[in-house]
Motif scaffolding. Structure first.
Motif, PDB file in Angstrom:
ATOM      1  N   ARG A   1       0.838  -1.200   0.000  1.00  0.00           N
ATOM      2  CA  ARG A   1       0.000   0.000   0.000  1.00  0.00           C
ATOM      3  C   ARG A   1       0.873   1.250   0.000  1.00  0.00           C
ATOM      4  O   ARG A   1       0.581   2.227  -0.696  1.00  0.00           O
TER       5      ARG A   1
ATOM      6  N   LEU B   1       2.193   1.715  -3.448  1.00  0.00           N
ATOM      7  CA  LEU B   1       1.128   2.169  -4.361  1.00  0.00           C
ATOM      8  C   LEU B   1       0.879   3.660  -4.152  1.00  0.00           C
ATOM      9  O   LEU B   1       0.785   4.440  -5.110  1.00  0.00           O
ATOM     10  N   SER B   2       0.820   4.044  -2.879  1.00  0.00           N
ATOM     11  CA  SER B   2       0.586   5.431  -2.508  1.00  0.00           C
ATOM     12  C   SER B   2       1.687   6.327  -3.071  1.00  0.00           C
ATOM     13  O   SER B   2       1.418   7.366  -3.672  1.00  0.00           O
TER      14      SER B   2
ATOM     15  N   PHE C   1       1.124  -6.055  -8.802  1.00  0.00           N
ATOM     16  CA  PHE C   1       1.837  -4.788  -8.656  1.00  0.00           C
ATOM     17  C   PHE C   1       2.984  -4.653  -9.653  1.00  0.00           C
ATOM     18  O   PHE C   1       3.415  -3.535  -9.931  1.00  0.00           O
TER      19      PHE C   1
ATOM     20  N   ALA D   1      -7.656   6.709   0.561  1.00  0.00           N
ATOM     21  CA  ALA D   1      -6.670   6.149   1.489  1.00  0.00           C
ATOM     22  C   ALA D   1      -5.655   5.251   0.783  1.00  0.00           C
ATOM     23  O   ALA D   1      -4.785   4.670   1.442  1.00  0.00           O
ATOM     24  N   ASP D   2      -5.772   5.137  -0.557  1.00  0.00           N
ATOM     25  CA  ASP D   2      -4.862   4.274  -1.331  1.00  0.00           C
ATOM     26  C   ASP D   2      -4.877   2.836  -0.826  1.00  0.00           C
ATOM     27  O   ASP D   2      -3.838   2.168  -0.827  1.00  0.00           O
ATOM     28  N   MET D   3      -6.020   2.372  -0.367  1.00  0.00           N
ATOM     29  CA  MET D   3      -6.088   0.978   0.077  1.00  0.00           C
ATOM     30  C   MET D   3      -6.449   0.118  -1.119  1.00  0.00           C
ATOM     31  O   MET D   3      -6.935   0.606  -2.134  1.00  0.00           O
ATOM     32  N   PHE D   4      -6.142  -1.138  -0.980  1.00  0.00           N
ATOM     33  CA  PHE D   4      -6.515  -2.053  -2.061  1.00  0.00           C
ATOM     34  C   PHE D   4      -6.845  -3.397  -1.454  1.00  0.00           C
ATOM     35  O   PHE D   4      -6.596  -3.641  -0.271  1.00  0.00           O
TER      36      PHE D   4
ATOM     37  N   LYS E   1       1.513   6.633  -6.864  1.00  0.00           N
ATOM     38  CA  LYS E   1       0.477   7.565  -7.320  1.00  0.00           C
ATOM     39  C   LYS E   1       0.930   9.002  -7.124  1.00  0.00           C
ATOM     40  O   LYS E   1       0.730   9.849  -7.990  1.00  0.00           O
TER      41      LYS E   1
END
Lengths: 99, 559
Positions: A59, A62-63, A92, B408-411, A66
């Motif tokens: 996460r 990913l954050s 990913f 929240a950029d959760m996945f 972005k």
């Protein structure tokens, strides 16, 4: 347990991480990256000594990915076999810039 | 016995009041002794001065009776008439003046080592003595160096008078002074020395009552002071300290704030101590209140979490067997969150009579955020699945909906499969989730490396790919979250996918419930009580086919 070593080379910032990037250590990594994003055009996260990454760690990546996609790059380098598998399984590897 | 004997001493040592009084009494005794000694010395000195002066005047007057120019004549037997006259005057003077001896001597001036007596009048009644008068011309050694120095001072230094004191009774002679004055001739030279020995009876008589007075006064002062200080320390030290100590003990016992000690002593330190105790009580009570509030808050949160946990557990099927009327398949699943609520989940439901949806998912992160995310995802999938469509279509829809609001950029990694129960055809899609494990009838469990898409919520507009698998009666499907392969033992080693498959194959014919129990038991044995940070969720499906339509229980094995 996670050791983060930060090296700045001009507009490029390298994070060498060692240990486990999981629920307990992800907030620390997130904080380190978030502080760097405004000033860095290129962030490299060196996974050479990383033993394990959990979904909480993914996460964070990913954050960061972005946040960097608007005018910068984020690259994950030296990814070992077990973590490559995790990236592939979770898909990913298709999003993140690995290599 | 010995203990009993020591008790009073022990009490004296430990009792502050007694200690202080003891110290004061001791101090006053020392003080009284010092005062007595100083008083004694100054008393004696004053007495001596007084005696000396008075005796000087007596002696000085006596010299008027003697003709200094005739001293040698007296000694050599001339002027006998005048000598007798003078002697008579001195004798009566001696009696009248109440002195022990009046004597005139001529000192040998070469070394003042001896002298010759000229006149000698003795009055033994004055001081109860037994002197014998010296005859005129009697030569005698100077008594000691003190006398020698005095004689010399009178002869050579022009001293008006000299005094020798004997303040102690010695050799049966009471305290006395001997004052000596020069007897001068007409030329002003010193012809002889006139000495007067006068008893100091008053000194010894007055000194005893004086000493007694001082001692009694000191003792009375000591006693009075002791009583005063005892009362003072009792009311300002011992009693306040006991109050403070009692209050501290009471508070320790009851934990309830007292009335406050307030002003207990005129001593600042004890006042401060009392104030500290008062403040400590206030703070402690406030702290206890805070703690109670915090504990109540914690209990409330704990209760909410427990409710949330129940809600989450009930949002997915958790009664087994779930479809007791169906004999054509069996499904069993378990979810063990690492915390009260978790981000892992499974679900299965019949879309219609012939289609069963199976899913397992793992939300990034843990606890309440992950649980909320899981609930949303679960509801979206369930709703969308009931509208029809393939697994990939459902995942794409859910991904799009989640990405729209995913600040929240959760996945969530998801595996979704739909089984056509009529023919065993499984259509599935994998959004970044662990590989499923498959077992064909008569075969072994094997990891099935299916096509992977990206985790749901990671990126909008992602396309997922369906794949199909033909299940035959007896085929089994095992899906799980990373909590299984990543279960960690105390040495930080992971359980791993290989060991998981090995465990599954240790009893390949087990029904879904036993499969899950077996894996759980093996994982528990592996981690040996090491704390687990990840949720652990598993689902096992067995396809049995339509050929047997009897009302078997769901957890019974296929034949």
């Amino acid at each position: 347990m996670l050791n983060i070593t930060k090296t700045v080379e001009g507009e490029k910032t390298v994070f060498s991480v060692e240990g486990r990037l999981d629920t307990n250590t992800a907030p620390e990594m997130e904080k380190a990256i978030r502080e760097t994003i405004p000033e860095a055009r290129e962030i490299v996260i060196d996974f050479e000594k990383l033993d394990y990454i959990s979904s909480a760690g993914l996460r964070v990546l990913l954050s960061a990915h972005k946040a960097m996609s608007s005018g910068g790059t984020l690259r994950i380098s030296n990814v070992n076999q077990p973590i490559t598998e995790i990236f592939e399984v979770t898909g990913f590897s298709e999003i993140l810039n690995i290599g | 016995m010995s203990k009993k004997k020591r008790d009073p001493i022990g009490r004296f040592r430990s009792d502050m009041g007694l200690n202080i009084i003891g110290a004061i009494v001791l101090l006053l005794i020392v003080f009284g002794a010092v005062a007595s000694v100083i008083g004694y010395i100054s008393f004696t000195n004053a007495f001596k001065r007084e005696y000396s002066t008075t005796t000087y005047h007596i002696a000085d007057t006596a010299t008027a009776l003697i003709v200094g120019d005739h001293i040698d004549d007296y000694l050599e037997g001339r002027e006998t008439g005048e000598y007798e006259l003078t002697k008579g005057s001195l004798d009566s003077y001696c009696d009248r003046m109440n002195v022990s001896i009046v004597y005139v001597i001529k000192v040998d001036r070469s070394d003042y080592g001896h002298f010759t007596s000229v006149f000698n009048s003795v009055n033994n009644t004055v001081d109860n003595t037994s002197y014998t008068p010296w005859e005129p011309g009697y030569v005698r050694e100077t008594t000691n160096d003190e006398y020698r120095d005095k004689y010399k001072a009178i002869y050579e230094d022009g001293s008006e008078y000299e005094t020798v004191y004997r303040t102690k009774t010695s050799g049966g002679i009471n305290p006395h002074v001997t004052t000596m004055v020069p007897v001068k001739d007409s030329a002003g030279g010193v012809a002889a020395i006139l000495c007067i020995q006068r008893p100091m009876r008053e000194l010894s008589e007055a000194r005893r009552p004086y000493l007694i007075n001082v001692a009694v006064s000191a003792a009375a002062l000591a006693a009075l002071s002791s009583v005063f200080y005892a009362l003072f320390f009792r009311s300002n030290l011992a009693v306040p300290l006991k109050k403070v100590s009692d209050e501290a003990n009471r508070f320790a016992r009851e934990n309830v704030k007292g009335e406050g000690l307030g002003h207990v002593s005129r001593f600042k330190e004890i006042g401060d101590l009392a104030a500290s105790i008062d403040k400590m009580e206030t703070d402690m009570v406030a702290y206890i209140d805070n703690l109670t509030t915090a504990t109540a808050e914690k209990e409330r949160i704990s209760l909410e979490l427990s409710l949330a946990s129940t809600i989450q557990e009930n949002s997915i099927p958790n009664i087994f067997p779930p479809f007791p009327e169906r004999s054509d398949f069996d499904v069993y699943a378990s979810m063990d969150p690492a915390r009260e609520v978790g981000g892992d989940f499974y679900n299965f439901f019949l879309i219609d009579e012939d289609h069963l949806a199976l899913m397992i998912g793992d939300v990034s992160g843990k606890g309440i955020p992950a649980a909320l995310f899981m609930m949303v995802t679960n509801i979206l999938i369930t709703d969308r699945a009931h509208m029809g469509g393939t697994s990939a279509e459902i995942l794409e829809f859910v991904n799009h909906n989640i990405c729209e609001h995913n600040t929240a950029d959760m996945f969530v990694t998801l595996w979704l499969g739909i089984v056509d129960l009529r023919n065993g055809m499984l259509t599935a899609a994998n959004a970044g989730h662990e590989y499923p494990v498959l077992k064909d009838p008569g075969g072994v469990y094997e990891l099935f490396r299916d096509k992977h898409g990206i985790a749901v919520g990671a990126m909008d507009g992602v396309k997922y790919k369906d794949y199909t698998l033909q299940l035959r009666p007896g085929s089994k499907l095992f899906v799980y979250t990373d909590g299984v392969p990543e279960a960690t033992d105390p040495e930080n080693r992971m359980f791993g996918v290989e060991k998981m498959i090995e465990t599954l194959n240790s009893d390949p014919d087990a029904d879904p419930r036993d499969v899950l129990n077996n894996v759980r038991r093996t994982v528990d044995g592996f981690v040996k009580g090491a704390e687990q940070f990840d949720d652990l969720t598993m689902l096992c499906f067995e396809y049995r086919g339509q050929d047997d339509k009897t009302d078997c229980k769901g957890d019974e094995k296929d034949e």
